[in-house]
Design a protein around this motif. Structure first.
Motif, mmCIF file in Angstrom:
data_model
loop_
_atom_site.group_PDB
_atom_site.id
_atom_site.type_symbol
_atom_site.label_atom_id
_atom_site.label_comp_id
_atom_site.label_asym_id
_atom_site.label_seq_id
_atom_site.Cartn_x
_atom_site.Cartn_y
_atom_site.Cartn_z
ATOM 1 N N UNK A 8 0.801 -1.214 0.000
ATOM 2 C CA UNK A 8 0.000 0.000 0.000
ATOM 3 C C UNK A 8 0.841 1.275 0.000
ATOM 4 N N UNK A 9 1.890 1.295 0.780
ATOM 5 C CA UNK A 9 2.656 2.527 0.944
ATOM 6 C C UNK A 9 4.104 2.420 0.484
ATOM 7 N N UNK A 62 16.035 -1.184 5.694
ATOM 8 C CA UNK A 62 15.450 -0.377 6.767
ATOM 9 C C UNK A 62 15.587 1.087 6.369
ATOM 10 N N UNK A 63 14.455 1.794 6.320
ATOM 11 C CA UNK A 63 14.461 3.200 5.918
ATOM 12 C C UNK A 63 13.991 4.126 7.041
ATOM 13 N N UNK A 64 13.672 3.561 8.189
ATOM 14 C CA UNK A 64 13.274 4.365 9.328
ATOM 15 C C UNK A 64 13.023 3.485 10.533
ATOM 16 N N UNK A 65 13.058 4.113 11.704
ATOM 17 C CA UNK A 65 12.763 3.365 12.921
ATOM 18 C C UNK A 65 12.313 4.307 14.025
ATOM 19 N N UNK A 66 11.563 3.753 14.961
ATOM 20 C CA UNK A 66 11.174 4.449 16.178
ATOM 21 C C UNK A 66 11.495 3.523 17.343
ATOM 22 N N UNK A 67 12.179 4.072 18.338
ATOM 23 C CA UNK A 67 12.518 3.325 19.536
ATOM 24 C C UNK A 67 11.794 3.965 20.711
ATOM 25 N N UNK A 92 7.923 11.333 3.095
ATOM 26 C CA UNK A 92 7.081 10.326 2.446
ATOM 27 C C UNK A 92 6.023 9.748 3.375
ATOM 28 N N UNK A 93 5.976 10.206 4.623
ATOM 29 C CA UNK A 93 4.988 9.689 5.576
ATOM 30 C C UNK A 93 5.514 8.579 6.466
#
Length: 170
Positions: A8-9, A62-67, A92-93
């Motif tokens: 979807x994204x 991996x193009x982003x992360x939240x810890x 890009x959201x």
């Protein structure tokens, strides 16, 4: 569970794995724009806080992360410790999707607020958090027109403290 399927994204959001530590550490300084002095970029963090840490993956990268984690001392709160998105994927959201995944997860786990901090000089971060509905916590002093907490993490420096009440977020 993937709330954001790749089809979807163009990227997928999934729970972090201990094996993600090395790839994230290898790009963190470049993504951050300098040294990253974070105790959470260690395998133990990835092992013990997986339920509230997420990565965005695009075409196997991996193009982003939240810890983040659930506060043990403040049972209504969850805390976002660190978020990064690859420079070529910003706008890009992905950051919003990572925050949404974290927020929905901690809400499902019974938390009613999310707290995070940023430096007062990071105007983009301040604007991003404000767009997401975070409010700046009042502090004892103002600096650069912002309420700041001195020495928030015991390492010196000032931080703007943000809070999102989950009851206010639809």
């Amino acid at each position: 569970m993937e709330r954001y399927p790749e089809s979807r994204l163009l990227y997928a959001i999934r729970e972090i794995e201990p094996d993600d530590c090395a790839p994230i550490r290898s790009v963190a300084e470049a993504w951050w724009g300098g040294p990253v002095e974070s105790d959470c970029l260690t395998k133990w963090f990835f092992r013990h806080f997986r339920q509230t840490c997420f990565v965005a993956v695009k075409e196997g990268r991996i193009v982003g992360f939240v810890l983040g984690f659930l506060s043990q001392s403040l049972p209504d709160e969850a805390y976002i410790r660190l978020v990064m998105v690859a420079p070529d994927c910003r706008g890009t959201g992905i950051a919003r999707a990572l925050y949404d995944e974290f927020i929905e997860t901690v809400r499902d786990l019974g938390r009613s607020a999310v707290v995070c901090v940023t430096a007062p000089s990071k105007s983009g971060s301040i604007a991003f958090h404000t767009r997401l509905g975070f409010r700046m916590d009042a502090q004892q002093r103002m600096a650069e027109g912002l309420p700041v907490c001195d020495d928030y993490d015991g390492r010196g420096g000032r931080r703007v403290v943000f809070r999102l009440e989950l009851k206010d977020r639809v």
